[in-house]
Design an enzyme around this catalytic site. Structure first.
Site, PDB file in Angstrom:
ATOM      1  CG  HIS A 148      -5.749  39.965   9.004  1.00  0.00           C
ATOM      2  ND1 HIS A 148      -5.640  41.256   9.446  1.00  0.00           N
ATOM      3  CD2 HIS A 148      -4.666  39.298   9.535  1.00  0.00           C
ATOM      4  CE1 HIS A 148      -4.552  41.377  10.191  1.00  0.00           C
ATOM      5  NE2 HIS A 148      -3.948  40.209  10.271  1.00  0.00           N
ATOM      6  CG  HIS A 220       0.097  40.314   7.737  1.00  0.00           C
ATOM      7  ND1 HIS A 220       1.045  39.632   8.461  1.00  0.00           N
ATOM      8  CD2 HIS A 220      -0.955  40.464   8.558  1.00  0.00           C
ATOM      9  CE1 HIS A 220       0.574  39.378   9.673  1.00  0.00           C
ATOM     10  NE2 HIS A 220      -0.643  39.870   9.758  1.00  0.00           N
ATOM     11  CD  GLU A 357      -0.053  43.376  10.675  1.00  0.00           C
ATOM     12  OE1 GLU A 357      -1.278  43.351  10.495  1.00  0.00           O
ATOM     13  OE2 GLU A 357       0.505  42.680  11.543  1.00  0.00           O
TER      14      GLU A 357
END
Ligand code: GLA
Length: 392
Positions: A148, A220, A357
């Site tokens: 991420h 997210h 996601e």
């Protein structure tokens, strides 16, 4: 989107710094503009101070509200959706996303609650990738892998905000400097959140670079459509429009195989409760500690299409996820362990939120067969996802 594109190209570095914010006050039945769909005009947007970061940067919140009573609050820190309120089948409006009431808590520790994730959503094996023979090294912030965007990804930076009055939209901008978090190229990103009158929250992402780079942005949010965050999400029914998923190793890096979902716990082609197969004996479920996998969506290259749905029978809330992305990660809150404070009081227990996601596949820079995540100078990365809410 033309207005958006135009304003993007005209934007100077200075204009990243601050925008004039206007609060809208159009009334029902205001027909002054022929071109503007009535639906978009009705959304009101208000601004408030949310807090100040540990390094003294002001963070604001923006609340977008439509005539149906749907309300979304977004903060400039991480572009985080801090609350998303939608009606249940009895018309009761409740928050359906996990989060915190304070900025300090987001800064202290957050498993990406509601955040914009970049430059690379999901994992990159060993934090390494190469472009044209140059190897780049990223933070290994998730076991041996990069996750991420690294130590300070797009979820932890403060974005500049502009209200797009006529579109019921909030436009967030961030310039990620060359080699920030180890990624090459100055990457200019704009994320536009639009609330529509038919209860959809649209997320439109755009990026440009001055040097060949990689990009894979996502959102997210952790959903719990019951509105009660003390309940698990195991009885939410999920549909994922995918005939295959991406098996991963123990560190959640793709093995390279695309596996048919048929006759596996990963078959969500017909909606089924998350909890139905989550605890069956299965190596992939063991690796993910539940579902924490990317699905290979059907109908790729068809633009925006329905990718997944979620339904909570008790509240009647139904969410549809539309996207042009090739993949979608279903993560079932397997790392929530009752240590993080809930905005409803108490703490977030195991599997009390799920994420859908939309994205390109994990570790794409190192997997030549996967759709490319490379962005070249002169190109514009564009992708769109829409979360649409209704009841049944
Ligand atoms: C993603 C990952 C999960 C987990 C969460 C955050 O969805 O795939 O493994 O890291 O983010 O906790």
């Amino acid at each position: 989107m033309n207005v958006l594109k135009r304003s993007f190209y005209c934007m100077t570095l200075l204009s990243f710094a601050y925008f004039n914010i206007q609060c809208k006050g159009e009334k029902k039945g205001d027909n002054t503009s022929e071109e503007m769909p009535q639906s978009k005009k009705m959304v009101t947007i208000s601004k408030a101070a949310f807090g100040v970061t540990a390094d003294s940067v002001q963070v604001d919140s923006y609340t977008l509200k439509n005539q149906q009573g749907m309300e979304v609050q977004i903060i400039t820190y991480g572009g985080i959706i801090t609350s998303l309120k939608v009606p249940n089948k009895a018309g009761v409006i409740e928050d359906v996303v996990l989060g915190y009431p304070t900025l300090a808590q987001y800064e202290k520790s957050s498993p990406y609650f509601g955040a914009l994730v970049g430059r690379y959503g999901n994992r990159i094996a060993k934090g390494k990738f190469s472009l044209d023979g140059t190897e780049y090294t990223l933070a290994t912030n998730n076991g041996p892998n990069h996750l991420h965007g690294g130590e300070k990804g797009f979820d932890k930076v403060v974005w500049s905000a502009e209200v797009l009055d006529d579109e019921g939209a909030l436009k967030l901008s961030y310039l990620s400097k060359d080699m920030e978090e180890g990624y090459p190229g100055n990457l200019k990103t704009i994320v536009t959140y639009t609330l529509t009158e038919d209860n959809a929250l649209e997320v439109f992402y755009e990026s440009t670079t001055d040097k060949k780079t990689i990009v894979n942005l996502t959102q997210h949010s952790y959903f719990n459509l019951s509105g009660d965050f003390s309940k698990t999400i195991l009885d939410h029914e999920i549909m994922i429009n995918a005939d295959a998923f991406i098996p991963v190793d123990k560190t959640l890096i793709p093995t390279g195989e695309l596996k048919e979902v048929a006759n596996t716990p990963f078959d969500f082609r017909t909606a089924k409760p998350i909890g139905q197969d989550i605890d069956v004996e299965n190596d992939q479920l063991k690796n993910g500690l539940g579902y924490d996998h990317c699905w290979v969506l059907n109908n790729q290259n068809q633009g925006i299409r329905l990718t997944a749905t979620a339904f909570d029978k008790a509240s009647g809330r139904f969410m549809e996820v539309f996207s042009d992305e090739p993949g979608i990660q279903l993560y079932t809150g397997n790392f929530l362990d009752g240590t993080l404070p809930s905005k409803q009081g108490g703490t977030y227990a195991y599997r009390t939120g799920f994420c859908l996601e939309t994205q390109h596949y994990p570790d794409s820079p190192n997997q030549k067969e996967f759709p490319s995540v490379v962005l070249n100078p002169g190109e514009t990365y564009k992708t769109k996802t829409s979360f649409k809410f209704s009841t049944k």
